[in-house]
Design a protein around this motif. Structure first.
Motif, PDB file in Angstrom:
ATOM      1  N   ASN A 264       1.857  15.216   8.109  1.00  0.00           N
ATOM      2  CA  ASN A 264       1.383  14.551   6.804  1.00  0.00           C
ATOM      3  C   ASN A 264       1.725  12.928   6.854  1.00  0.00           C
ATOM      4  OD1 ASN A 264       0.817  16.842   5.674  1.00  0.00           O
ATOM      5  ND2 ASN A 264       2.920  17.137   5.219  1.00  0.00           N
ATOM      6  N   ASP A 265       0.973  12.317   6.142  1.00  0.00           N
ATOM      7  CA  ASP A 265       1.017  10.695   6.032  1.00  0.00           C
ATOM      8  C   ASP A 265       1.942  10.231   5.229  1.00  0.00           C
ATOM      9  OD1 ASP A 265      -0.774  10.734   8.333  1.00  0.00           O
ATOM     10  OD2 ASP A 265      -2.521  10.290   7.014  1.00  0.00           O
ATOM     11  N   LEU A 266       2.664   9.254   5.249  1.00  0.00           N
ATOM     12  CA  LEU A 266       3.333   8.427   4.278  1.00  0.00           C
ATOM     13  C   LEU A 266       2.832   7.339   3.685  1.00  0.00           C
ATOM     14  CD1 LEU A 266       6.935   8.653   5.838  1.00  0.00           C
ATOM     15  CD2 LEU A 266       5.869  10.566   4.543  1.00  0.00           C
ATOM     16  N   TYR A 267       2.646   7.141   2.505  1.00  0.00           N
ATOM     17  CA  TYR A 267       2.123   5.934   1.994  1.00  0.00           C
ATOM     18  C   TYR A 267       3.657   5.199   1.351  1.00  0.00           C
ATOM     19  CZ  TYR A 267      -2.552   7.242   3.014  1.00  0.00           C
ATOM     20  OH  TYR A 267      -3.662   7.455   3.610  1.00  0.00           O
ATOM     21  N   LEU A 268       3.704   4.262   1.757  1.00  0.00           N
ATOM     22  CA  LEU A 268       5.028   3.618   1.314  1.00  0.00           C
ATOM     23  C   LEU A 268       5.270   2.896   0.080  1.00  0.00           C
ATOM     24  CD1 LEU A 268       6.576   2.542   4.468  1.00  0.00           C
ATOM     25  CD2 LEU A 268       6.484   4.604   3.726  1.00  0.00           C
ATOM     26  N   THR A 269       6.191   2.262  -0.748  1.00  0.00           N
ATOM     27  CA  THR A 269       6.195   1.510  -1.570  1.00  0.00           C
ATOM     28  C   THR A 269       6.234  -0.083  -1.077  1.00  0.00           C
ATOM     29  OG1 THR A 269       8.711   1.495  -1.625  1.00  0.00           O
ATOM     30  CG2 THR A 269       7.819   3.043  -2.901  1.00  0.00           C
ATOM     31  N   ILE A 270       6.500  -0.013   0.348  1.00  0.00           N
ATOM     32  CA  ILE A 270       6.506  -1.581   0.855  1.00  0.00           C
ATOM     33  C   ILE A 270       5.174  -2.113   0.932  1.00  0.00           C
ATOM     34  CG2 ILE A 270       7.091  -2.754   3.033  1.00  0.00           C
ATOM     35  CD1 ILE A 270       9.565  -1.883   1.909  1.00  0.00           C
ATOM     36  N   GLU A 309      11.549  -2.909  -7.581  1.00  0.00           N
ATOM     37  CA  GLU A 309      11.214  -2.838  -9.204  1.00  0.00           C
ATOM     38  C   GLU A 309      12.250  -2.306 -10.072  1.00  0.00           C
ATOM     39  OE1 GLU A 309       6.528  -3.026  -8.277  1.00  0.00           O
ATOM     40  OE2 GLU A 309       7.385  -0.789  -8.901  1.00  0.00           O
ATOM     41  N   VAL A 310      12.326  -2.988 -10.947  1.00  0.00           N
ATOM     42  CA  VAL A 310      13.649  -2.868 -12.041  1.00  0.00           C
ATOM     43  C   VAL A 310      13.199  -1.324 -12.857  1.00  0.00           C
ATOM     44  CG1 VAL A 310      14.464  -3.427 -14.172  1.00  0.00           C
ATOM     45  CG2 VAL A 310      14.053  -5.193 -12.540  1.00  0.00           C
ATOM     46  N   LYS A 311      11.894  -0.948 -13.211  1.00  0.00           N
ATOM     47  CA  LYS A 311      11.459   0.090 -14.005  1.00  0.00           C
ATOM     48  C   LYS A 311      11.159   1.405 -13.131  1.00  0.00           C
ATOM     49  CE  LYS A 311       9.599  -3.076 -17.553  1.00  0.00           C
ATOM     50  NZ  LYS A 311       8.560  -3.611 -17.983  1.00  0.00           N
ATOM     51  N   THR A 312      10.981   1.212 -12.020  1.00  0.00           N
ATOM     52  CA  THR A 312      10.529   2.197 -11.262  1.00  0.00           C
ATOM     53  C   THR A 312      11.480   2.439  -9.891  1.00  0.00           C
ATOM     54  OG1 THR A 312       9.276   1.163  -9.473  1.00  0.00           O
ATOM     55  CG2 THR A 312       8.200   1.733 -11.403  1.00  0.00           C
ATOM     56  N   GLY A 313      12.238   1.948  -9.401  1.00  0.00           N
ATOM     57  CA  GLY A 313      13.239   1.853  -8.240  1.00  0.00           C
ATOM     58  C   GLY A 313      12.321   1.811  -7.005  1.00  0.00           C
ATOM     59  N   LYS A 314      11.074   1.341  -6.917  1.00  0.00           N
ATOM     60  CA  LYS A 314      10.381   1.101  -5.866  1.00  0.00           C
ATOM     61  C   LYS A 314      10.865  -0.090  -5.032  1.00  0.00           C
ATOM     62  CE  LYS A 314       6.158   3.299  -7.322  1.00  0.00           C
ATOM     63  NZ  LYS A 314       4.602   3.176  -7.662  1.00  0.00           N
ATOM     64  N   PRO A 531      16.677   4.190  -5.479  1.00  0.00           N
ATOM     65  CA  PRO A 531      15.645   3.625  -4.801  1.00  0.00           C
ATOM     66  C   PRO A 531      14.597   4.213  -3.927  1.00  0.00           C
ATOM     67  CG  PRO A 531      17.873   2.796  -4.035  1.00  0.00           C
ATOM     68  CD  PRO A 531      18.157   3.972  -4.980  1.00  0.00           C
ATOM     69  N   GLN A 532      13.269   4.095  -3.909  1.00  0.00           N
ATOM     70  CA  GLN A 532      12.272   4.781  -3.584  1.00  0.00           C
ATOM     71  C   GLN A 532      11.512   4.150  -2.476  1.00  0.00           C
ATOM     72  OE1 GLN A 532      10.720   8.013  -5.384  1.00  0.00           O
ATOM     73  NE2 GLN A 532      11.596   7.628  -7.340  1.00  0.00           N
ATOM     74  N   PHE A 533      11.239   4.766  -1.262  1.00  0.00           N
ATOM     75  CA  PHE A 533      10.460   3.989  -0.284  1.00  0.00           C
ATOM     76  C   PHE A 533       9.083   4.640  -0.009  1.00  0.00           C
ATOM     77  CE2 PHE A 533      15.141   4.061   0.495  1.00  0.00           C
ATOM     78  CZ  PHE A 533      14.973   2.578   0.616  1.00  0.00           C
ATOM     79  N   VAL A 534       8.720   5.549  -0.732  1.00  0.00           N
ATOM     80  CA  VAL A 534       7.391   6.360  -0.489  1.00  0.00           C
ATOM     81  C   VAL A 534       6.930   6.609  -1.800  1.00  0.00           C
ATOM     82  CG1 VAL A 534       6.307   8.544   0.571  1.00  0.00           C
ATOM     83  CG2 VAL A 534       8.369   7.434   1.607  1.00  0.00           C
ATOM     84  N   ASN A 535       5.451   6.110  -2.003  1.00  0.00           N
ATOM     85  CA  ASN A 535       4.692   6.475  -3.041  1.00  0.00           C
ATOM     86  C   ASN A 535       4.142   7.739  -3.099  1.00  0.00           C
ATOM     87  OD1 ASN A 535       4.918   4.113  -4.520  1.00  0.00           O
ATOM     88  ND2 ASN A 535       3.534   3.050  -3.238  1.00  0.00           N
ATOM     89  N   GLU A 536       3.864   8.176  -2.147  1.00  0.00           N
ATOM     90  CA  GLU A 536       3.323   9.825  -1.850  1.00  0.00           C
ATOM     91  C   GLU A 536       2.857  10.185  -0.517  1.00  0.00           C
ATOM     92  OE1 GLU A 536      -0.610   9.133  -3.998  1.00  0.00           O
ATOM     93  OE2 GLU A 536      -1.498   8.214  -2.222  1.00  0.00           O
ATOM     94  N   ILE A 537       2.812  11.259  -0.559  1.00  0.00           N
ATOM     95  CA  ILE A 537       2.655  11.887   0.934  1.00  0.00           C
ATOM     96  C   ILE A 537       1.324  12.785   0.925  1.00  0.00           C
ATOM     97  CG2 ILE A 537       3.491  13.688   2.514  1.00  0.00           C
ATOM     98  CD1 ILE A 537       6.458  13.342   1.558  1.00  0.00           C
ATOM     99  N   ARG A 538       0.599  12.335   2.046  1.00  0.00           N
ATOM    100  CA  ARG A 538      -0.786  13.147   2.083  1.00  0.00           C
ATOM    101  C   ARG A 538      -0.814  13.824   3.277  1.00  0.00           C
ATOM    102  NH1 ARG A 538      -4.401  11.938  -2.111  1.00  0.00           N
ATOM    103  NH2 ARG A 538      -3.733  10.337  -3.733  1.00  0.00           N
ATOM    104  N   ASP A 539      -1.970  14.701   3.552  1.00  0.00           N
ATOM    105  CA  ASP A 539      -2.295  15.478   4.626  1.00  0.00           C
ATOM    106  C   ASP A 539      -3.151  14.479   5.351  1.00  0.00           C
ATOM    107  OD1 ASP A 539      -4.782  16.111   3.689  1.00  0.00           O
ATOM    108  OD2 ASP A 539      -4.077  18.291   3.384  1.00  0.00           O
TER     109      ASP A 539
END
Length: 682
Positions: A264-270, A309-314, A531-539
């Motif tokens: 799967n592919d990672l789509y980051l918050t970066i 980001e303050v409200k999301t932790g991204k 803290p979050q580093f990944v927005n979503e994971i897609r195949d």
């Protein structure tokens, strides 16, 4: 009377006859059983055994999977894998080093004639990849000479294998990283599975029985960062070459191929552009500090920044500088000289303790530094919540506070530069960064309020609520919880000393990610976000596999008037490099003094959140030996805020989005804006 010899002979013969008959009878019985058993095998079990002999089994040969890709928040590729055919060389017994050049020249002739011109190799590069001095591998490990063979190269070597002893063509997956070196320590790198088995995730992988999930020894696996954290998602599944074989192990039919399943592919918050501008801002600031003769930051060599980001932790940017090019790990191994040169750049200094890349190791501070005055907004909150004073309380700062018994144990706490600020409320104490206020009104007051070490425990409880001294829960491998020192100070010196020193930012060292989480918790009025580093994971086909939602780890419930008091003070803190900044913002400078190798050094620390009225982004920057936080670290934060506003937008719309390739991070001569304006206090 003697026995008759004739009778004795007759008796012996009779005994022998009996024994002989018994022997023949036993032999008859055994042969009868054998004949019956053979008959059963022939006529009863024969058909079954014949079917077993002809029964077809299979033999699986595993094909390594193709690893998933890693993208930034806008879809730009950060890391990707390609399936390729590679030429490997095995050092065989009797191979002499003086034969290497001739062997390499013959390989070069083939590469030049049949290979891709863009992947041309010199004789020296070929010999280096042969690793004849065992810098990269032992003698038994095959060496990769070249990847990305053309069909013509493959055909030639297949037809002329006997002319090139020790070569083999291997299908493998190669990992490539963005040449702009984007957040390289966060992304991580790969190593061969056989060299990664000590990591917790891989310890039991040898026991996996499913052939599509079983790891190959030479397979490249995540060893650090997100590559390791999301190994299971990124890896995919093995392909299989399934051969039909009979009971004797002979192949008796055509091979059946099951293709590898891509991970799967990672789509980051970066955000790549914000990240690159963050990295460049640190390198520019380091050069600026080093160029000032006898300046407070002249010895600064490293810098660390996290934007969350303050409200999301991204996490939008995470920089540990200087960095390096992770493509040196191509193939899952690294040259010894590269390792020696780069090992201190590989560690993520925003979550771990990393030392400066200088020869006099141990004589400079690590990435883990005391908070300094950035603790003071929290110190004031503790004082207010513990009813040690109110928002209307005034304190006379005469520049010094004394504590301890009279005599040699008497200690003094003074302001930076010996400043005297006079009458002040809690907000002004934050604005002016008053050490005596924090020490007397909070640290000493807690000591007076609680018995024994109970005050230290109360202090520790508040620290942990704001993420200081506990894990940020980021999930990153080997993330530190920080180093708490006030308990030891209470035991070795006194509880009073521990609380007084802690109140203005000593007695604890924390990571830059912890500081960013702490800053975001202040800005959100008490919501500590994961803290979050990944927005979503897609195949591989783009289908959504997993999304991520904001996670609140804990909340701190204080009256609004307390939050308003610290915000009022944080709005007024004077710093360098923010002249003309278009938004009001919350900030706190910090100059954390630290004893290293017998000398006192000043570390620049700075936290901020913008816009002040409704904070969107919190940033923490640490520059070891960077001097005053408002001068050594604050200009970096200004550039990060501007990058975020340009590429994402504080109000949801990018102000000036760009998508060029990243600039070199070797440092520039551009001076930070407003470098001639000094802060008022630390």
């Amino acid at each position: 009377m003697q026995e008759d010899p004739q009778q004795k002979e007759i008796a012996h013969r009779r005994q022998f006859s009996v024994r002989l008959n018994l022997f023949f009878f036993a032999t008859f019985v055994l042969f009868s059983i054998l004949i019956v058993r053979l008959a059963i095998l022939q006529f009863v079990e024969g058909p079954t055994l014949k079917a077993a002999q002809d029964k077809i089994s299979t033999k699986d040969v595993r094909i390594p999977p193709i690893r998933g890709n890693i993208y930034d928040s806008t879809g730009e590729t950060i890391a990707y894998s390609t399936s390729t055919q590679s030429l490997y060389f095995q050092i065989e017994p009797g191979f002499k080093n003086d034969e290497a050049e001739q062997f390499a020249r013959r390989l070069k002739e083939v590469f030049d004639k049949y290979g891709d011109p863009e992947k041309a190799m010199t004789v020296e590069e070929i010999i280096e990849n042969m690793d004849l001095t065992f810098r990269r591998n032992t003698i038994s490990v095959p060496r990769r000479i070249k990847s990305g063979l053309t069909n013509e190269e493959i055909a030639y070597f297949a037809e002329n294998r006997d002319q090139f002893k020790g070569i083999d063509i291997v299908e493998e997956s190669i990992r490539h990283y963005d040449k702009d070196t984007v957040a390289v320590q966060l992304i991580g790198y790969l190593k061969k599975f056989k060299g990664a088995k000590d990591l917790s995730f891989y310890k039991n992988m040898d026991n996996v029985t499913d052939p599509r999930l079983k790891y190959l020894d030479d397979e490249q696996v995540g060893f650090d960062g997100l590559e390791y954290m999301y190994q299971e998602q990124l890896r995919g599944k093995n392909g299989l070459k399934t051969y039909p074989v009979n009971a004797a192990g002979r192949i008796i039919g055509p091979v059946q191929i099951t293709n590898p399943e891509q991970g799967n592919d990672l789509y980051l918050t970066i955000n790549k552009q914000v990240q690159l501008r963050t990295e460049q801002a640190i390198m520019d600031q380091l050069k600026e500090l080093q160029s000032t003769p006898n300046g407070r930051g002249a010895n600064a060599r490293t810098g660390y920044a996290v934007a969350m980001e303050v409200k999301t932790g991204k996490v939008i940017a995470m920089a540990s500088m200087p960095d390096y090019d992770p493509n040196v790990w191509e193939g899952g191994s690294i040259l010894t000289e590269d390792w020696n040169r780069l090992q201190r750049f590989m560690e993520n200094g925003t979550i771990r303790e990393v030392y400066q890349p200088v020869e006099d190791y141990g004589k400079h501070p690590s990435s883990l530094v005391p908070l300094g005055s950035t603790i003071k907004p929290l110190t004031v909150l503790i004082g207010l919540n513990e009813k040690l004073f109110t928002t209307d309380t005034y304190y006379n700062d005469d520049g010094v506070f004394y504590y301890g018994k009279e005599g040699i144990h008497r200690r003094s706490i003074r302001n930076a530069r010996g400043a005297v600020y006079g009458m002040m409320d809690p907000a002004r104490a934050i604005e002016k960064s008053s050490n005596p206020f924090m020490a007397e009104m909070v640290g000493n007051a807690l000591y007076m309020k609680y018995k024994g070490d109970e005050g230290v425990k109360v202090w520790d409880s508040y620290m942990k609520q704001f993420g200081l001294g506990v894990s940020t829960e980021s999930g990153l491998h080997n993330e530190l919880k920080g180093i708490i020192e006030y308990f030891n100070e209470a035991k070795s010196a006194s509880v009073q000393s521990a609380l007084v020193q802690a109140s203005f930012g000593q007695q604890g060292r924390y990571t830059t990610l912890q500081l960013a989480q702490y800053a975001a918790t202040l800005a959100s009025r008490g919501k500590r976000m994961k803290p979050q580093f990944v927005n979503e994971i897609r195949d591989a086909n783009g289908n959504l596999v997993q999304g991520f939602e904001p996670v609140v780890l804990n909340t701190i419930d204080f009256p609004d008037s307390y939050w308003e008091e610290i915000e009022q003070g944080m709005r007024r803190v004077k710093v360098t490099g923010f002249e003309g900044f278009p938004y009001p913002f919350l900030r706190k400078t910090g100059t954390s003094e630290q004893s290293v190798a017998g000398k006192i050094v000043d570390n620049a620390v700075f936290i901020a959140a913008a816009p002040a009225d409704d904070p969107v982004l919190a940033v923490a920057v640490v520059v070891p030996e960077g001097g005053f936080g408002g001068q050594g670290a604050a200009p970096i934060v200004r550039k990060i805020f501007e990058a975020y506003d340009d590429e994402i937008g504080f109000y949801g719309k990018p102000k000036n989005p760009t998508k060029p390739a990243g600039a070199s991070k070797s440092g520039s001569t551009t001076k930070a804006a407003g470098a001639d304006t000094a802060e008022s206090a630390e």
